[in-house]
Design a protein around this motif. Structure first.
Motif, PDB file in Angstrom:
ATOM      1  N   GLY A  39      36.385  39.936  51.518  1.00  0.00           N
ATOM      2  CA  GLY A  39      37.404  40.899  51.125  1.00  0.00           C
ATOM      3  C   GLY A  39      37.584  41.990  52.159  1.00  0.00           C
ATOM      4  N   VAL A  40      38.753  42.647  52.108  1.00  0.00           N
ATOM      5  CA  VAL A  40      39.051  43.798  52.963  1.00  0.00           C
ATOM      6  C   VAL A  40      39.860  44.785  52.123  1.00  0.00           C
TER       7      VAL A  40
ATOM      8  N   ARG B  29      50.916  49.170  50.886  1.00  0.00           N
ATOM      9  CA  ARG B  29      51.277  48.261  49.809  1.00  0.00           C
ATOM     10  C   ARG B  29      50.351  47.052  49.832  1.00  0.00           C
ATOM     11  N   GLN B  30      49.859  46.663  48.652  1.00  0.00           N
ATOM     12  CA  GLN B  30      48.917  45.547  48.532  1.00  0.00           C
ATOM     13  C   GLN B  30      47.764  45.692  49.530  1.00  0.00           C
ATOM     14  N   PRO B  31      46.928  46.709  49.378  1.00  0.00           N
ATOM     15  CA  PRO B  31      45.882  46.969  50.375  1.00  0.00           C
ATOM     16  C   PRO B  31      44.650  46.083  50.247  1.00  0.00           C
ATOM     17  N   LEU B  32      44.483  45.407  49.112  1.00  0.00           N
ATOM     18  CA  LEU B  32      43.288  44.610  48.889  1.00  0.00           C
ATOM     19  C   LEU B  32      43.551  43.172  49.341  1.00  0.00           C
TER      20      LEU B  32
ATOM     21  N   PHE C  99      34.119  44.020  46.158  1.00  0.00           N
ATOM     22  CA  PHE C  99      35.493  44.519  46.215  1.00  0.00           C
ATOM     23  C   PHE C  99      36.220  44.498  44.869  1.00  0.00           C
ATOM     24  N   GLY C 100      35.656  43.880  43.865  1.00  0.00           N
ATOM     25  CA  GLY C 100      36.303  43.869  42.562  1.00  0.00           C
ATOM     26  C   GLY C 100      37.452  42.891  42.445  1.00  0.00           C
TER      27      GLY C 100
ATOM     28  N   GLU D 294      27.888  49.793  38.139  1.00  0.00           N
ATOM     29  CA  GLU D 294      29.274  50.215  37.939  1.00  0.00           C
ATOM     30  C   GLU D 294      29.968  50.377  39.287  1.00  0.00           C
ATOM     31  N   GLY D 295      31.171  49.817  39.390  1.00  0.00           N
ATOM     32  CA  GLY D 295      31.947  49.949  40.614  1.00  0.00           C
ATOM     33  C   GLY D 295      31.663  48.838  41.612  1.00  0.00           C
ATOM     34  N   HIS D 296      32.396  48.890  42.721  1.00  0.00           N
ATOM     35  CA  HIS D 296      32.325  47.856  43.750  1.00  0.00           C
ATOM     36  C   HIS D 296      32.140  48.560  45.096  1.00  0.00           C
ATOM     37  N   PRO D 297      30.934  48.479  45.676  1.00  0.00           N
ATOM     38  CA  PRO D 297      30.528  49.361  46.775  1.00  0.00           C
ATOM     39  C   PRO D 297      31.378  49.346  48.032  1.00  0.00           C
TER      40      PRO D 297
END
Length: 287
Positions: free
Chosen positions: A168-169, A183-186, A235-236, A255-258
């Motif tokens: 992921g990025v 826009r669409q950053p993931l 990255f979730g 909790e969360g995605h580091p």
């Protein structure tokens, strides 16, 4: 369908020579311009259907080439003991590629297009092609990722038998910099290897942070199982259809995605022999 006549190991035209990345088309640049070709610009549509502009361009999902990256960890307003606080890197984002790509890339793109036609998949499923640093990347629609991977694996002229990596990025614009939102950053990146033809390519899917879903490719590439779990963990990204999408690095109750940009820098304080070291964004320099 004819099988490839060359591989990435050919001495006559090796990958890594002059390719058509941001503003280069190698020796064929003059010929391409004479036919009416124009220099590609960041965010433009490379693929189109029926001669019309594509209605779903990839443009805008990558960092604009004018934005600078400052500091290794984005720390601002505090002392930075990491040693990277003064780092400044020019922004860079390769533009859509233009024909001729060079090397074996043109042959591959033609074979991929013919394979899509043969399977009834619209060529617009490939939204953009980028060539940079001797690598070819296909930006694709997330809804078609499984079909595209199966095509790349099974077609005799392609034979990308192995998915060596899924990662992921997060291109989210750093807070407090005034940079425009991306826009669409993931992004999800797939590295595919053809052991038959000794070729490597990349597929890339762009997602909205509010809708981080993409179909799992485990049914096509079983090796993606653990890689998709790590991408979810860090990255979730939710891989729909994955057989067991659970954390693989962090504890199950974390909790969360580091590795997301909205995750607190440094995570949690570190205890070391009775002393507590705060996260990097809370440290101070005394120089």
């Amino acid at each position: 369908m004819t099988e490839p006549t060359g591989t990435s190991k050919d001495d006559q035209e090796p990958t890594g020579g002059k390719q058509s990345s941001a503003e280069e088309s190698g020796a064929a640049l003059a010929e391409q311009r004479a036919r009416g070709g124009e220099p590609p610009r960041e965010g433009e549509v490379e693929q189109s259907t029926d001669g019309a502009a594509d209605t779903s361009p990839e443009g805008g999902t990558r960092l604009a080439p004018t934005r600078e990256r400052r500091g290794m960890f984005g720390v601002r307003g505090t002392g930075d003991t990491s040693g990277f606080g003064g780092l400044t890197l020019p922004g860079y984002a390769p533009a859509p590629a233009e024909r001729p790509y060079g090397g074996w890339f043109d042959e591959l793109a033609d074979a991929f297009g013919e394979a899509l036609d043969g399977r009834g998949i619209a060529r617009s499923a490939v939204r953009q092609i980028t060539i940079d640093r001797g690598e070819i990347t296909f930006y694709v629609e997330r809804e078609r990722i499984v079909e595209l991977c199966r095509t790349l694996r099974d077609d005799p002229a392609l034979r990308f038998e192995l998915c060596s990596s899924v990662s992921g990025v997060d291109y989210t614009a750093p807070a407090g910099t005034g940079a425009p939102p991306v826009r669409q950053p993931l992004h999800v990146v797939y590295h595919l290897l053809s052991m038959t033809y000794r070729r490597r390519i990349r597929l890339e899917v762009a997602l909205d942070v509010a809708d981080p879903h993409v179909p799992s490719v485990v049914e096509v590439y079983p090796t993606a199982d653990w890689h998709e779990r790590e991408t979810w963990d860090m990255f979730g990204v939710v891989f729909d259809g994955h057989p067991a999408l659970t954390r693989i690095l962090m504890p199950d109750d974390w909790e969360g995605h580091p590795q997301r940009k909205d995750y607190p820098l440094g995570g949690i304080p570190v205890e070391y022999k009775g002393a507590e070291i705060p996260p990097p964004d809370e440290r101070r320099a005394y120089s």
